[in-house]
Design a protein around this motif. Structure first.
Motif, PDB file in Angstrom:
ATOM      1  N   GLY A 592       0.825  -1.203   0.000  1.00  0.00           N
ATOM      2  CA  GLY A 592       0.000   0.000   0.000  1.00  0.00           C
ATOM      3  C   GLY A 592       0.859   1.253   0.000  1.00  0.00           C
ATOM      4  O   GLY A 592       0.591   2.210  -0.737  1.00  0.00           O
ATOM      5  N   LEU A 593       1.924   1.257   0.763  1.00  0.00           N
ATOM      6  CA  LEU A 593       2.805   2.420   0.849  1.00  0.00           C
ATOM      7  C   LEU A 593       3.520   2.663  -0.485  1.00  0.00           C
ATOM      8  O   LEU A 593       3.672   3.804  -0.932  1.00  0.00           O
ATOM      9  N   SER A 594       3.921   1.561  -1.105  1.00  0.00           N
ATOM     10  CA  SER A 594       4.603   1.680  -2.389  1.00  0.00           C
ATOM     11  C   SER A 594       3.653   2.274  -3.435  1.00  0.00           C
ATOM     12  O   SER A 594       4.031   3.171  -4.212  1.00  0.00           O
ATOM     13  N   ASP A 595       2.413   1.772  -3.442  1.00  0.00           N
ATOM     14  CA  ASP A 595       1.430   2.339  -4.372  1.00  0.00           C
ATOM     15  C   ASP A 595       1.221   3.822  -4.102  1.00  0.00           C
ATOM     16  O   ASP A 595       1.190   4.647  -5.021  1.00  0.00           O
ATOM     17  N   ALA A 596       1.097   4.163  -2.842  1.00  0.00           N
ATOM     18  CA  ALA A 596       0.867   5.568  -2.486  1.00  0.00           C
ATOM     19  C   ALA A 596       2.032   6.440  -2.942  1.00  0.00           C
ATOM     20  O   ALA A 596       1.837   7.521  -3.507  1.00  0.00           O
ATOM     21  N   ALA A 597       3.253   5.955  -2.725  1.00  0.00           N
ATOM     22  CA  ALA A 597       4.433   6.734  -3.113  1.00  0.00           C
ATOM     23  C   ALA A 597       4.421   7.001  -4.621  1.00  0.00           C
ATOM     24  O   ALA A 597       4.633   8.135  -5.071  1.00  0.00           O
ATOM     25  N   ALA A 623      -6.834   2.266  -9.453  1.00  0.00           N
ATOM     26  CA  ALA A 623      -7.995   1.389  -9.306  1.00  0.00           C
ATOM     27  C   ALA A 623      -7.968   0.699  -7.941  1.00  0.00           C
ATOM     28  O   ALA A 623      -8.993   0.613  -7.253  1.00  0.00           O
ATOM     29  N   ASN A 624      -6.779   0.254  -7.526  1.00  0.00           N
ATOM     30  CA  ASN A 624      -6.624  -0.359  -6.198  1.00  0.00           C
ATOM     31  C   ASN A 624      -7.159   0.549  -5.103  1.00  0.00           C
ATOM     32  O   ASN A 624      -7.935   0.147  -4.248  1.00  0.00           O
ATOM     33  N   PHE A 625      -6.667   1.817  -5.197  1.00  0.00           N
ATOM     34  CA  PHE A 625      -7.049   2.760  -4.151  1.00  0.00           C
ATOM     35  C   PHE A 625      -8.540   3.048  -4.164  1.00  0.00           C
ATOM     36  O   PHE A 625      -9.187   3.135  -3.122  1.00  0.00           O
ATOM     37  N   MET A 626      -9.086   3.179  -5.344  1.00  0.00           N
ATOM     38  CA  MET A 626     -10.516   3.488  -5.438  1.00  0.00           C
ATOM     39  C   MET A 626     -11.331   2.339  -4.859  1.00  0.00           C
ATOM     40  O   MET A 626     -12.307   2.546  -4.149  1.00  0.00           O
ATOM     41  N   GLU A 627     -10.883   1.138  -5.169  1.00  0.00           N
ATOM     42  CA  GLU A 627     -11.587  -0.034  -4.676  1.00  0.00           C
ATOM     43  C   GLU A 627     -11.618  -0.030  -3.153  1.00  0.00           C
ATOM     44  O   GLU A 627     -12.654  -0.187  -2.529  1.00  0.00           O
ATOM     45  N   GLY A 629     -11.170   2.498  -1.232  1.00  0.00           N
ATOM     46  CA  GLY A 629     -11.945   3.649  -0.777  1.00  0.00           C
ATOM     47  C   GLY A 629     -13.431   3.348  -0.787  1.00  0.00           C
ATOM     48  O   GLY A 629     -14.155   3.661   0.156  1.00  0.00           O
ATOM     49  N   LEU A 630     -13.885   2.680  -1.851  1.00  0.00           N
ATOM     50  CA  LEU A 630     -15.316   2.377  -1.972  1.00  0.00           C
ATOM     51  C   LEU A 630     -15.734   1.307  -0.965  1.00  0.00           C
ATOM     52  O   LEU A 630     -16.836   1.327  -0.440  1.00  0.00           O
ATOM     53  N   ALA A 631     -14.796   0.389  -0.708  1.00  0.00           N
ATOM     54  CA  ALA A 631     -15.108  -0.700   0.214  1.00  0.00           C
ATOM     55  C   ALA A 631     -15.263  -0.163   1.633  1.00  0.00           C
ATOM     56  O   ALA A 631     -16.069  -0.670   2.411  1.00  0.00           O
ATOM     57  N   ALA A 632     -14.503   0.859   1.960  1.00  0.00           N
ATOM     58  CA  ALA A 632     -14.498   1.348   3.345  1.00  0.00           C
ATOM     59  C   ALA A 632     -15.822   2.003   3.731  1.00  0.00           C
ATOM     60  O   ALA A 632     -16.511   2.528   2.881  1.00  0.00           O
TER      61      ALA A 632
END
Ligand code: ADP
Ligand code: MG
Length: 632
Positions: A592-597, A623-627, A629-632
């Motif tokens: 997750g951190l790597s994606d964010a960076a 897309a990962n992040f959106m998923e 985000g929507l799941a939360a």
């Protein structure tokens, strides 16, 4: 002597030009005569120059002149000169093709332009000889090159092509003596006015009063010895200013081959002292279409003691004044100077400097008197003048007086550097700037946020040349230029207008740790990740390292020179942004951190207007992040 005529077709460009001429030029047909007289006068000028080294060429008749007369029976108008004339090859080349470079580009512009603008484009180009077909359904040209034995006959209806053959004995009688050119226009029914002497006289006086050679309204074969020319036949630039009207200046400007616009500046002066010359120069209002064409001819004609020498003397004008048009007439150069030697002649360099000083002085005056008009001019020619900041140290001070820049100070208005300096904050010893592709992107740059919050003015540079002259010009009035997208900047000494901006982000251990983690993840893409002073609203931005190429410069170099050097840019993070704070203070798995960076870096790139190196990876992470985000 009988000889069959050879039929040739026009070059493609000529055909298109003729089509445009036939359809677009109706509003001012008079100009055809101006074009023909200007060609006749050029032909006289050229022979006058040639005969300096080869006196034989003009010895039997050294009185250069132009005759214009009608033959009412045949409805023909004759324009005759005893200038240099044309050989067979020259007739084919000059009247059958458009040899000038860049013509295709111009044709495309003309093709796309609105009808009303076509005229101005054609005017810029100087449609020249082909303007004849506005009034004539058929044109004959009889010409003999000075010193040659053969006379040629060229003929065309201005549609697909032309015919060329040797002239008959009768036709040869139409030229003056044994050289020069006679142009016979078979006037269309709707253009009969051009068969009336009064009309011809009026047109000649309007358009060709300044022409160097005398223009007579008579048949050269039957001309009276004491006939008066219809024009003044004295070089306009040699007359005192008080004797030249605005209309005459303007006609001259139009004749020397620019557009239909009013010049912004008309400068007419005589330099006396170390160097002596007369100059009549114009700064146009509209940009010539070929301003950036490297093969573009210098637009200033060089005369020596009233004799035309050349219209492409390299070095006569500073390259950054290449839009200036007109005439320079030197008293110091030898008449028999070869064109090749001109460029290296010290007199030319002196004239160039003196002329540049004068033109800049005139521009400065307009800039002060009429800032709005000047702003329009600057929009057209600013990027060219700024080339002078790069390479003309001796004119730099003056150039800065006429240079205008966009800034964050007064939205959309241009400012001078000295005004910028007068608005600098207490303690500010640098001139801040940002450069990029266009004003709108620049205005939204995250790097600007911290400056805006502290009321610090930043200049916005959008011309490619800016990044180059800035390399050459370290300072202005003792203030160094500082790019806000390069190196570290400490803004803490400038109080902000709101409390949030004033308080620098805290260097908490968590933030420092985050910067280190990000740096490790992004080590292949950036040289460092650090806390920023520049940001207030955005989470991240990119800046260039202190010793590396600035951000925009890198972009420019990549476009123009295929610059491949590994980037040493720095990612700056906003220690007060909620996103950064969450990343710093919450636990994250390494994926997750790597994606964010990477997303943060890509975001900084997008704002910078850069293409993403790996759009697919960006989309996947997004897309990962959106998923999530929507799941939360
Ligand atoms: P430009 O004058 O801009 O070159 P024109 O279409 O007016 O373009 O003329 C094309 C060329 O034809 C000229 O450059 C010149 O070489 C030649 N030409 C035209 N008229 C004459 C003339 N009367 N005498 C000699 N050459 C001429
Ligand atoms: Mg011409």
């Amino acid at each position: 002597m009988t000889q069959t005529a050879e039929k040739l077709t026009f070059g493609a460009d000529v055909s298109r030009l003729l089509e445009i001429v036939a359809h677009a030029l109706y509003s001012n047909r008079d100009v055809f005569l101006r074009e023909l007289i200007s060609n006749a006068s050029d032909a006289c000028d050229r022979l006058r120059y040639e005969s300096i080294s080869k006196p034989d060429l003009a010895k039997d008749d050294s009185k250069f002149r132009i005759h214009i007369y009608k033959d009412a029976d045949y409805r023909t108008l004759h324009v005759v000169d005893n200038g240099i004339g044309m050989t067979r090859d020259e007739l084919i080349e000059n009247l059958g093709t458009i040899a000038k470079s860049g013509t295709r580009a111009l044709m495309e512009q003309i093709g796309k332009a609105q009808d009303k603008d076509k005229l101005s484009l054609i005017g810029q180009f100087g449609v020249g000889f082909y303007a004849s077909f506005m009034v004539a359904g058929k044109v004959e040209v009889i010409s003999r090159h000075a010193g040659d034995a053969q006379t040629w006959h060229w003929e065309s209806d201005g549609r697909t092509g032309f015919e060329i053959r040797e002239a008959t004995a009768e036709e040869q009688k139409l030229i003056i003596g044994n050289r020069g050119t006679a142009i016979l226009l078979h006037i269309n029914a709707d253009a009969s006015e051009f068969l009336i002497d009064e009309k011809l006289k009026q047109v000649i006086q309007t358009y060709s009063d300044h022409i160097n050679a005398p223009v007579y309204l008579s048949d050269p074969a039957h001309a009276a010895k004491d006939e008066d020319p219809v024009n003044k036949a004295s070089a306009l630039w040699m007359r005192p200013r008080s004797e030249v009207t605005q209309e005459q200046y303007r006609e001259f400007y139009n004749t020397i081959g620019f557009g239909m616009d009013e010049p912004l500046v008309t400068s007419h002066w005589r330099a006396e002292g170390k160097i002596e010359y007369s100059a009549l120069l114009f700064v146009p209002m509209l940009r010539p279409w070929d301003l950036y064409d490297p093969s573009r001819r210098n637009a200033v004609r060089l005369y020596v003691k009233r004799v035309f020498i050349t219209d492409h003397c390299d070095g006569l004008m500073a390259p950054w004044l290449r839009f200036v048009r007109g005439v320079i007439d030197s008293e110091d150069l030898p008449l028999n100077i070869s064109r090749e030697m001109l460029q290296h002649n010290p007199v030319i360099a002196k004239i160039r400097n003196s002329v540049a000083t004068r033109i800049l002085t005139d521009l400065e005056k307009i800039a002060n008197d009429d800032p709005v008009l000047y702003g329009t001019f600057w929009g057209q020619f600013g990027p060219v003048l700024k080339e002078g900041l790069y390479d003309a140290v001796e004119h730099r001070e003056q150039l800065f007086k006429v240079a205008r820049f966009y800034s964050t100070h007064d939205n959309g208005k241009l400012t001078t550097l000295s005004d910028y300096v007068s608005r600098m904050k207490a303690g500010q010893d640098e001139i801040f700037y940002i450069s990029g592709e266009n004003i709108d992107t620049l205005k939204n740059s995250p790097q600007l946020e911290g400056f805006r919050a502290r009321g610090l003015e930043v200049l916005l540079f959008t011309d490619t040349i800016d990044d180059f002259w800035l390399q050459q010009v370290p300072e202005y009035l003792g203030k160094t230029f500082k790019s806000i997208t390069k190196g570290s900047i400490d803004l803490s000494k400038f109080p902000g207008s709101d409390a949030a901006a004033e308080k620098p982000a805290e260097k908490t251990p968590e933030i420092i740790k985050l910067a280190e983690i990000l740096k490790d993840i992004l080590k292949d893409d950036v040289s460092d990740v650090r806390l920023s002073d520049r940001l207030t609203d955005s989470p991240v931005c990119l800046v260039a390292g202190d010793n590396s190429v600035d951000i925009n410069m890198e972009r420019v170099l990549k476009i123009h020179q295929k610059y491949e050097a590994k980037s040493t840019r720095i990612l700056e993070i906003n220690g007060k942004h909620p996103l950064i704070l969450r990343l710093a203070h919450e636990k994250h798995d390494s994926a997750g951190l790597s994606d964010a960076a990477h997303l943060l870096l890509d975001q900084a790139r997008i704002i910078q207007g850069e293409p993403l190196p790996d759009p697919a990876a960006f989309a996947r992470r997004m897309a990962n992040f959106m998923e999530k985000g929507l799941a939360a």
